[in-house]
Structures are given as structure tokens and as C-alpha cells.
Scaffold this motif. Structure first.
Motif, mmCIF file in Angstrom:
data_model
loop_
_atom_site.group_PDB
_atom_site.id
_atom_site.type_symbol
_atom_site.label_atom_id
_atom_site.label_comp_id
_atom_site.label_asym_id
_atom_site.label_seq_id
_atom_site.Cartn_x
_atom_site.Cartn_y
_atom_site.Cartn_z
ATOM 1 N N PHE A 157 -18.935 27.455 102.028
ATOM 2 C CA PHE A 157 -19.848 28.355 102.740
ATOM 3 C C PHE A 157 -19.058 29.337 103.607
ATOM 4 C CE2 PHE A 157 -23.285 28.791 106.186
ATOM 5 C CZ PHE A 157 -23.839 29.889 105.561
ATOM 6 N N ALA A 158 -17.997 28.851 104.244
ATOM 7 C CA ALA A 158 -17.154 29.740 105.057
ATOM 8 C C ALA A 158 -16.512 30.812 104.185
ATOM 9 C CB ALA A 158 -16.081 28.930 105.786
ATOM 10 N N GLY A 159 -16.062 30.437 102.996
ATOM 11 C CA GLY A 159 -15.472 31.419 102.087
ATOM 12 C C GLY A 159 -16.480 32.453 101.635
ATOM 13 N N TYR A 160 -17.708 32.004 101.375
ATOM 14 C CA TYR A 160 -18.792 32.934 101.015
ATOM 15 C C TYR A 160 -19.009 33.960 102.130
ATOM 16 C CZ TYR A 160 -23.742 34.390 100.903
ATOM 17 O OH TYR A 160 -24.902 35.114 100.953
ATOM 18 N N ARG A 161 -19.128 33.489 103.359
ATOM 19 C CA ARG A 161 -19.391 34.408 104.480
ATOM 20 C C ARG A 161 -18.242 35.390 104.678
ATOM 21 N NH1 ARG A 161 -21.161 30.441 109.269
ATOM 22 N NH2 ARG A 161 -19.340 29.360 108.451
ATOM 23 N N GLU A 162 -17.014 34.910 104.537
ATOM 24 C CA GLU A 162 -15.862 35.793 104.688
ATOM 25 C C GLU A 162 -15.887 36.910 103.643
ATOM 26 O OE1 GLU A 162 -12.260 33.571 104.583
ATOM 27 O OE2 GLU A 162 -12.605 32.565 106.508
ATOM 28 N N ALA A 163 -16.195 36.531 102.401
ATOM 29 C CA ALA A 163 -16.203 37.531 101.331
ATOM 30 C C ALA A 163 -17.337 38.519 101.502
ATOM 31 C CB ALA A 163 -16.305 36.831 99.974
ATOM 32 N N VAL A 164 -18.519 38.044 101.899
ATOM 33 C CA VAL A 164 -19.654 38.950 102.137
ATOM 34 C C VAL A 164 -19.287 39.976 103.203
ATOM 35 C CG1 VAL A 164 -21.977 39.056 103.136
ATOM 36 C CG2 VAL A 164 -21.463 37.382 101.345
ATOM 37 N N ALA A 165 -18.638 39.522 104.272
ATOM 38 C CA ALA A 165 -18.236 40.451 105.335
ATOM 39 C C ALA A 165 -17.167 41.413 104.853
ATOM 40 C CB ALA A 165 -17.739 39.657 106.540
#
Length: 302
Positions: A157-165
Motif C-alpha cells: 500500500f505504501a508503494g502504491y501511494r508513493e507511485a500515485v504521488a
């Protein structure tokens, strides 16, 4: 002649245990396809090294994980490969039956014990990047597990948020759906709820392939075309991914490298003299995108 009472005493050398050729493997749940396939690979590669694997299923239960780390209820073994879900560093430092140990997975990321893992955060980042590369702009994530915490889920989930940003994609919280477990049923339920909320999305990153299979089923039920309307990607690349309808794109860990590193590190410890001061090693193996039909969008569908 030196007085025996004052002569320095030498510590007796620690006895070397007889080799058994048996290695214990603690695995959370063999009903989860990724763990089943990883266990099968460990068994095959261990056999090639002349080792037998004693499989112990823990269900992620803390007491069970502690007992296995302490050898409770197990025959004598040469070492332990442990995939923990609730075990702590404190539990391991208090082991009553210390011996060769290798940890697999991200639950215990920093410890004085050798550790082999994939980079779950990077795996999720690459999944988002792949969907963005085929034209997705509102990318959902199915997989946080607040009700039943999972370190792999948290990292992904942290990786998802980083990529979205990083990609300036829509960070709408409505695009995130919780699951209780990494199962197809939970993926189907979560995606049904996402559709029912009328949230607009054109891509889905799933916390693992089992969740993705449920997502595919829910999209078919709703009449959404895959990948034209919604592109879907999983993580783990289990064998069933290639037989899904459509075949599922997934982030594939290098499981051969993972198992090779785990067995090599364990054998290094087994071969060392008792009490030897061996360096602790932390090994991170790579992962790659395996693109299949579930994300094969054409320029007309982007």
C-alpha cells in the motif's frame, strides 16, 4: 607446578550436533497459492542439496510461531526457515533452542538474524507505473488490511501511494478498498463495493494474485471489459495467473533467487562451528512485471 585452584580454566567447546539432513520450514498458510508454490520450490531445491523439509503451518498464530522457533514439538533438525506473521525480534532473541535460522519475508525487517525478502514497496510501485504506462489515470488499490494487519500489505500500500504521488495520479481515498485476507472472495467483495460506491476507476492494483482473481470475477459480473474499461494487475505471479480470463498481468518475484539465497544462507550457518560469529546478511531479490492480457490496452482504449 601451577596450583590447579588458580590455573585459568578453559571453557569447554560447544558440542557440534549430529547432522540430521532435516530443515524445518514454518509457513503461514498453504491454502494461499503463493506460499504453496514457494514451499514446493523450497522442497525441490532442498532435495537437490540432500536436505529434507519438515513443513509446519502456523496460520500466523503468534504462539505457534514462537513454539516452532523454539523447536517445541519438532524432532531435531539442522535449521529453520521461518516465514513469520506475528513473531517479534524479542521472541527470536529469547529462543530456547537457538540454531541456524533464516527469515523469509518483510515482517521482521531489521533484526540480528539473516533475512531474505522481496521489496514489496517497489513491487507495488512498479505495478502502478505499469498501469499508468498503458493509460490508466484513476487507479484503485485493493488490499490494505487494517482489520488483520500484514506487513506485506502495508508495504504494498505504501508503494502504491508513493507511485500515485510521483506520477501525479488522482489520490482519491475512495479508490482504496480494504480486505480482511488475501483471498479471491475478499477481492470480489471489495471490488463489488467499489463499483457500488460509483467511484470511477480505470485500473486496479491488487495486493496479490488471489485478490486479483476475485477482482476479475467482479468486473465480469458488472459487465466491465478487461482491459478496455479497467486494467488489472496482481502481485506474486502464481501459476494460475496465466490461466485467468483474461490472463493476469502480475509482478513476479524471483522465487528461484529467493529460495537459493535462503538455502545458501542456512547451509552457511549449518556448516559453521557452534558459537561462530557469522555476519548477518539481509538479501533482497528482484521482481519484474509479467505483462499479460489483463493490461494489454491498445491506443484506442486509453
Amino acid at each position: 607446578m601451577a596450583d590447579p585452584a588458580t590455573a585459568p580454566r578453559r571453557s569447554a567447546p560447544m558440542p557440534r550436533r549430529e547432522r540430521t539432513g532435516i530443515v524445518a520450514l514454518a509457513v503461514p498458510n498453504l491454502e494461499e497459492p503463493y506460499f504453496a508454490e514457494l514451499t514446493a520450490l523450497i522442497v525441490r531445491r532442498a532435495d537437490q542439496r540432500g536436505l529434507s523439509i519438515l513443513i509446519q503451518q502456523t496460520e500466523g498464530d503468534h504462539d505457534r510461531e514462537v513454539d516452532i522457533a523454539n523447536g517445541v514439538g519438532l524432532p531435531q533438525t539442522d535449521g529453520l526457515i521461518h516465514i513469520p506473521r506475528s513473531l517479534t525480534v524479542g521472541d527470536l532473541t529469547r529462543r530456547t533452542s537457538p540454531g541456524p535460522l533464516v527469515l523469509l519475508g518483510e515482517h521482521i525487517q531489521v533484526s540480528p538474524f539473516t533475512h531474505v525478502t522481496i521489496d514489496n514497496k517497489a513491487a507495488a510501485r512498479s505495478a502502478v507505473e505499469h498501469l499508468a504506462s498503458v493509460g490508466c489515470r484513476r487507479i484503485a488499490f485493493i488490499g490494505p488490511r487494517d482489520a488483520s494487519p500484514s506487513d506485506a500489505a502495508d508495504q504494498r500500500f505504501a508503494g502504491y501511494r508513493e507511485a500515485v504521488a510521483a506520477l501525479a495520479l488522482d489520490p482519491d481515498p475512495a479508490l482504496v478498498a480494504q480486505v480482511v485476507s488475501f483471498t479471491s472472495g475478499e477481492g470480489q467483495r471489495a471490488l463489488r463495493e467499489l463499483i457500488g460506491s460509483r467511484t470511477v476507476f480505470d485500473g486496479v492494483v491488487c495486493s496479490n494474485d488471489s485478490v486479483a482473481f476475485g477482482v476479475l470475477a467482479a468486473l465480469h459480473e458488472a459487465g466491465r471489459r478487461i482491459p478496455e474499461d479497467v486494467a488489472v494487475i496482481g502481485i506474486d505471479d502464481v501459476r494460475a495467473a496465466r490461466f485467468a480470463a483474461p490472463a493476469l498481468t502480475s509482478v513476479a518475484p524471483d522465487n528461484e533467487a529467493l529460495v537459493e539465497a535462503a538455502l545458501t544462507e542456512l547451509e552457511r550457518q549449518i556448516a559453521s562451528p557452534p558459537g561462530a560469529d557469522l555476519p548477518v546478511r539481509h538479501v533482497v531479490v528482484p521482481a519484474r512485471i509479467v505483462a499479460r492480457a489483463s493490461t494489454a490496452r491498445t491506443s484506442r482504449t486509453r
